[in-house]
Write a protein that holds these residues in place. Structure first.
Motif: not given
Length: 249
Positions: A210-235
């Motif tokens: 997110k801090k590098e959004e200004g470079t042109g990063i428009a999105g991010v793909i996330c897999g395993r960390a969503l499935y195993d609960g390491r990343i909370d979707p709402q947060a």
């Protein structure tokens, strides 16, 4: 910045690989359509779908699973990669309801086909650049070329590609953290938006991107960390949807 939950399809099931190795697949859901409905219910705006078998075979293999997903998400946009290597297959998937196709192997081997696809299907074509030690890998990551990721990306700067999806293969599925520096460097040198992929394992990874959004990063793909609960979707969704000026406060 858009967060794309990944549904990787192998033999009809929703799996995650480690560094693209088909022999190291963890099955997270045997019903991909159910998984897609769950992601939609959690508030995600897009889905990222990959036909893993198709990437190796060079043609769609998990088509039935993809169609069930499309039927389950009721108009939610989804992008699809894996085994899409000609205009006929691109047209077929767009007609079935895929919002954006991802061209990977063919982008390296037949760049003119990608440009033709962009002319024929404006706004519907993304290029997937998967890199191992900075060099483009294709055919389900089974082959590594001598072409650098940036050099390939620059070929499509004026062709109408809607996004470059950049994956660091050595990070993918390994939960070692995303390669923020390489992704931001690629985005900085392009006018085409870049979507980060590979190794996202924590909310801190998302904060760094997110801090590098200004470079042109428009999105991010996330897999395993969503499935195993390491990343909370709402947060995660709240973090990435915040405006740049809010981040600066």
């Amino acid at each position: 910045m858009i967060l794309y939950p990944a549904i990787d399809l192998k033999d009809g099931a929703c799996v995650r690989l480690v560094r693209g190795e088909m022999s190291h697949a963890t099955v997270f859901n045997t019903d991909p359509a159910e998984q897609a409905r769950a992601f939609k219910a959690q508030g995600f705006e897009w889905l990222h779908l990959v036909d893993l078998n198709g990437a190796f075979e060079g043609k769609p293999v998990n088509g039935e699973a993809v169609e069930r997903i499309l039927g389950a998400i009721g108009g939610m946009p989804a992008q699809l990669g894996g085994g899409i290597r000609d205009l006929k297959t691109i047209a077929m998937w767009l007609e079935k309801g895929i919002s954006r196709v991802i061209l990977g192997t063919v982008a390296l081997r037949e760049p003119e086909l990608v440009k033709e696809a962009c002319r024929e299907f404006p706004g519907k074509v993304a290029v997937g650049i998967d890199a191992r030690e900075g060099y483009v890998a294709v055919a389900g990551w089974a082959e590594t070329s001598s072409v650098k990721a940036l050099d390939l990306a620059l070929k499509f700067e004026d062709s109408g590609v809607s996004a470059i999806i950049y994956t660091d293969i050595n990070r993918d599925g390994a939960m070692g953290g995303v390669n923020v520096e390489a992704t931001a460097d690629l985005a900085f040198h392009l006018t085409t938006p870049v979507i980060a992929s590979g190794g996202v394992s924590s909310i801190e990874d998302l904060q760094a991107l997110k801090k590098e959004e200004g470079t042109g990063i428009a999105g991010v793909i996330c897999g395993r960390a969503l499935y195993d609960g390491r990343i909370d979707p709402q947060a995660a969704l709240a973090l990435l949807s915040a405006r740049a000026e809010e981040d600066a406060d």
